[in-house]
Design a protein around this motif. Structure first.
Motif, short mmCIF file in Angstrom:
data_model
loop_
_atom_site.label_atom_id
_atom_site.label_comp_id
_atom_site.label_asym_id
_atom_site.label_seq_id
_atom_site.Cartn_x
_atom_site.Cartn_y
_atom_site.Cartn_z
N MET A 92 0.80 -1.22 0.00
CA MET A 92 0.00 0.00 0.00
C MET A 92 0.84 1.28 0.00
O MET A 92 0.49 2.26 -0.64
CB MET A 92 -0.95 0.01 1.20
N TRP A 99 -4.31 1.40 -3.49
CA TRP A 99 -5.45 0.90 -2.71
C TRP A 99 -5.23 -0.54 -2.26
O TRP A 99 -4.39 -1.26 -2.81
CB TRP A 99 -6.74 1.05 -3.46
N ARG A 100 -6.00 -0.92 -1.25
CA ARG A 100 -5.96 -2.32 -0.77
C ARG A 100 -6.54 -3.24 -1.83
O ARG A 100 -6.03 -4.31 -2.10
CB ARG A 100 -6.77 -2.45 0.52
N THR A 136 -10.28 4.23 2.26
CA THR A 136 -9.05 4.50 2.98
C THR A 136 -9.37 5.07 4.36
O THR A 136 -10.53 5.21 4.73
CB THR A 136 -8.18 5.50 2.21
#
Length: 168
Positions: free
Chosen positions: A104, A131-132, A138
């Motif tokens: 990340m 982003w994850r 977030t």
């Protein structure tokens, strides 16, 4: 302007392109309402004031990008005199580790939200980062796919701002 990164309902607009992005789990709030830990992305025009990257995972993405080392942290503790600044371990206040196990923070664009003269509790670490997963919110940052972030990073200029309208 064409050199700005603009959050829109259709994604992040930059240089005539649109990129899917996510914002904070708390949505977008007026800058005056932003608080530490609220998970919100602050509305406003935020300058891009720095770029950090993991040199063990990728090549320098742009001139001036600073490598993230093992002791690099970001203070998120309003009691800390270095609140909302890059600090180094060991650090006796609350912080985010910038050298994460996941990707990340492999590349981070730093905004000037509440920086350099940070007001305690007004929010810290408003970054643009990977982003994850698509659609995952977030903690207040703006996040993009790895591919899109890596396309954008070398194209920003000293005039580039992150524009977050009050309503998207």
């Amino acid at each position: 302007m064409r050199h700005d990164l603009v959050v829109t309902p259709m994604g992040l607009r930059f240089r005539g392109r649109r990129f899917p992005c996510t914002v904070g789990r708390g949505g977008i709030v007026p800058g005056a309402a932003k608080r530490e830990g609220d998970g919100a992305t602050p509305a406003g025009a935020h300058r891009i004031v720095g770029m950090l990257y993991r040199p063990d995972r990728l090549l320098q993405p742009a001139e001036g990008a600073r490598p993230i080392g093992p002791p690099d942290l970001w203070s998120d503790d309003p009691r800390d005199e270095n609140y909302n600044h890059l600090v180094r371990a060991p650090h006796g206040f609350g912080h985010e580790c910038l050298r994460r196990a996941d990707p990340m923070y492999d590349l981070i664009l730093i905004t000037d939200w509440n920086w350099p003269d940070a007001e305690p509790g007004r929010g810290s670490a408003i970054f643009i980062h990977q982003w994850r997963r698509p659609g995952a919110p977030t903690e207040g940052c703006v996040a993009l796919s790895r591919r899109d972030l890596h396309w954008i990073a070398p194209r920003i200029t000293p005039r580039t701002r992150l524009i977050v309208p009050s309503r998207t």
